[in-house]
Scaffold this motif. Structure first.
Motif, PDB file in Angstrom:
ATOM      1  N   UNK A  25       0.835  -1.204   0.000  1.00 46.67           N
ATOM      2  CA  UNK A  25       0.000   0.000   0.000  1.00 46.67           C
ATOM      3  C   UNK A  25       0.871   1.256   0.000  1.00 46.67           C
ATOM      4  N   UNK A  26       0.326   2.309  -0.589  1.00 49.29           N
ATOM      5  CA  UNK A  26       1.010   3.602  -0.592  1.00 49.29           C
ATOM      6  C   UNK A  26       0.556   4.410   0.618  1.00 49.29           C
ATOM      7  N   UNK A 123       8.925   6.801  10.320  1.00 53.81           N
ATOM      8  CA  UNK A 123       9.657   6.684   9.055  1.00 53.81           C
ATOM      9  C   UNK A 123       8.762   6.656   7.822  1.00 53.81           C
ATOM     10  N   UNK A 124       7.446   6.436   7.993  1.00 55.46           N
ATOM     11  CA  UNK A 124       6.537   6.470   6.847  1.00 55.46           C
ATOM     12  C   UNK A 124       6.076   7.893   6.512  1.00 55.46           C
ATOM     13  N   UNK A 125       6.547   8.885   7.276  1.00 52.14           N
ATOM     14  CA  UNK A 125       6.238  10.273   6.962  1.00 52.14           C
ATOM     15  C   UNK A 125       5.288  10.948   7.921  1.00 52.14           C
ATOM     16  N   UNK A 146      -6.124   0.402   5.283  1.00 51.23           N
ATOM     17  CA  UNK A 146      -7.441  -0.203   5.415  1.00 51.23           C
ATOM     18  C   UNK A 146      -7.516  -1.560   4.744  1.00 51.23           C
ATOM     19  N   UNK A 147      -6.615  -1.799   3.774  1.00 52.35           N
ATOM     20  CA  UNK A 147      -6.564  -3.088   3.071  1.00 52.35           C
ATOM     21  C   UNK A 147      -5.225  -3.792   3.244  1.00 52.35           C
ATOM     22  N   UNK A 148      -4.154  -3.021   3.265  1.00 49.88           N
ATOM     23  CA  UNK A 148      -2.811  -3.615   3.360  1.00 49.88           C
ATOM     24  C   UNK A 148      -1.901  -2.641   4.097  1.00 49.88           C
ATOM     25  N   UNK A 149      -0.784  -3.169   4.592  1.00 50.41           N
ATOM     26  CA  UNK A 149       0.213  -2.338   5.253  1.00 50.41           C
ATOM     27  C   UNK A 149       0.993  -1.542   4.204  1.00 50.41           C
ATOM     28  N   UNK A 150       1.365  -0.318   4.563  1.00 49.62           N
ATOM     29  CA  UNK A 150       2.091   0.541   3.617  1.00 49.62           C
ATOM     30  C   UNK A 150       3.512   0.027   3.446  1.00 49.62           C
ATOM     31  N   UNK A 151       4.113   0.383   2.328  1.00 52.56           N
ATOM     32  CA  UNK A 151       5.427  -0.153   1.972  1.00 52.56           C
ATOM     33  C   UNK A 151       6.470   0.061   3.064  1.00 52.56           C
ATOM     34  N   UNK A 154       7.235  -2.178   6.762  1.00 53.36           N
ATOM     35  CA  UNK A 154       7.912  -3.461   6.970  1.00 53.36           C
ATOM     36  C   UNK A 154       9.158  -3.286   7.822  1.00 53.36           C
ATOM     37  N   UNK A 155       9.857  -2.186   7.625  1.00 61.69           N
ATOM     38  CA  UNK A 155      11.035  -1.858   8.448  1.00 61.69           C
ATOM     39  C   UNK A 155      10.801  -0.508   9.121  1.00 61.69           C
ATOM     40  N   UNK A 156       9.765  -0.488   9.913  1.00 56.09           N
ATOM     41  CA  UNK A 156       9.326   0.761  10.531  1.00 56.09           C
ATOM     42  C   UNK A 156      10.329   1.240  11.579  1.00 56.09           C
TER      43      UNK A 156
END
Length: 347
Positions: A25-26, A123-125, A146-151, A154-156
């Motif tokens: 996800x974005x 780190x995702x902004x 809401x549907x998938x984890x954002x890119x 994974x290494x938050x």
């Protein structure tokens, strides 16, 4: 004054292993087509069965594994607000409107001390706030659409503010001159997101559950902000809230703002605090007196979800919104912090 309330209990019933997410996800720092003020007023009060489903939660671990924990809700489940009575004024575009009322914090004495040092960068902004020696509160949409984890989840990582001291010697990579903050980045061990945030549970994204708690891999040693139950507008001094975050249009700066609440629902606070993307996930706090004491205390009472566009009577209107910490959410977040409900009976 902060009023103590008896808190419902959130207890774990069963935990299941889930398939690892795709992390495709974005990250969206501005959400569309969500339930606005009029829509919120028409929502039915959730049943106990609904609450158990909405407050069940996913945990994502740093190695990509994922679990779902089903919960039960015990004790009183109180309606914190009742029907909203505040009259809604005409909404205007209010990320920044007219005079920009935000303050950039430059002074190191403020930046590295309470309460401003509780603000962290995700780190995702997004932004977040320290709520224990190893936990951060932020918005769910900073990790999941809401549907998938954002890119990037994974290494938050979480960035804690620091300023270069005189004894540091060689200038570290990423450190700023003129007192601007640099960040000490810490990996996230696990993250909890309420099931109410996921599509499929509700027909659309439910802002009511736009919050998440991150557990850091290493504890920090700085002062953190305690949680509080969100009072009604009438119980807030001048209906005033405060929060600090890292707005995208002021790169590298910690930005503080305060404003009055304009409207409320059972789970949301509607306000016109000047803010830009990047500040989403910030901890919204109040400063009230402790019961039977003369001391003032700041507590987190909501999570800033960001600037939202919604359909109101067939027209697109916008507002800035924060997800309030209700007794149920307090119980859930407290359970995530302690791993049991024993320390969460009073809020």
């Amino acid at each position: 004054t902060w009023h103590l309330k008896k808190i419902p209990q959130i207890v774990s019933e069963r935990t299941f292993s889930l398939d690892s997410p795709k992390f495709e996800a974005k990250t969206k720092l501005e959400l569309n087509s969500v339930c606005g003020i009029e829509c919120q007023r028409k929502l039915p009060v959730p049943s106990l069965s609904d609450l158990k489903d909405l407050l069940s939660y996913e945990t994502i671990f740093e190695n990509g594994t994922r679990t779902l924990t089903e919960v039960n809700v015990l004790g009183p489940v109180l309606d914190p607000v009742g029907n909203t009575t505040t009259q809604r004024s005409l909404r205007k575009k209010r990320q920044i409107y007219g005079t920009d009322s935000r303050f950039s914090i430059y002074d190191k004495r403020f930046m590295t001390n309470f309460p401003f040092n509780t603000a962290v960068k995700i780190s995702t902004g997004c932004s977040g706030v320290l709520i224990s020696p190893k936990h951060v509160l932020t918005a769910a949409h900073c990790l999941h659409d809401g549907k998938d984890y954002v890119k990037g989840s994974k290494r938050l990582r979480v960035g804690l503010m620091k300023t270069k001291s005189r004894g540091d010697g060689r200038k570290r990579k990423g450190a700023k001159r003129n007192g601007m903050p640099s960040f000490q980045w810490t990996r996230v061990k696990s993250s909890h997101i309420p099931k109410g945030w996921f599509k499929g549970v509700s027909e659309d994204i439910a802002l009511d559950y736009d919050y998440a708690v991150l557990e850091l891999k290493r504890p920090h040693k700085r002062k953190y902000m305690e949680l509080g139950i969100s009072p009604t507008i009438k119980m807030m001094p001048r209906s005033m809230i405060h929060f600090s975050g890292f707005d995208n249009d002021r790169s590298g700066q910690l930005v503080y703002r305060f404003c009055s609440i304009s409207d409320e629902s059972n789970d949301l606070l509607y306000q016109y605090c000047d803010a830009e993307p990047g500040s989403t996930g910030s901890g919204v706090y109040l400063r009230l007196k402790e019961p039977n004491k003369k001391q003032w205390k700041r507590k987190i009472i909501a999570v800033y979800s960001g600037h939202q566009w919604v359909d109101v009577n067939g027209e697109q209107q916008d507002y800035n919104v924060a997800v309030r910490i209700t007794p149920l959410k307090y119980a859930q977040i407290c359970f995530w912090l302690h791993g049991n409900d024993g320390n969460c009976t009073q809020g």
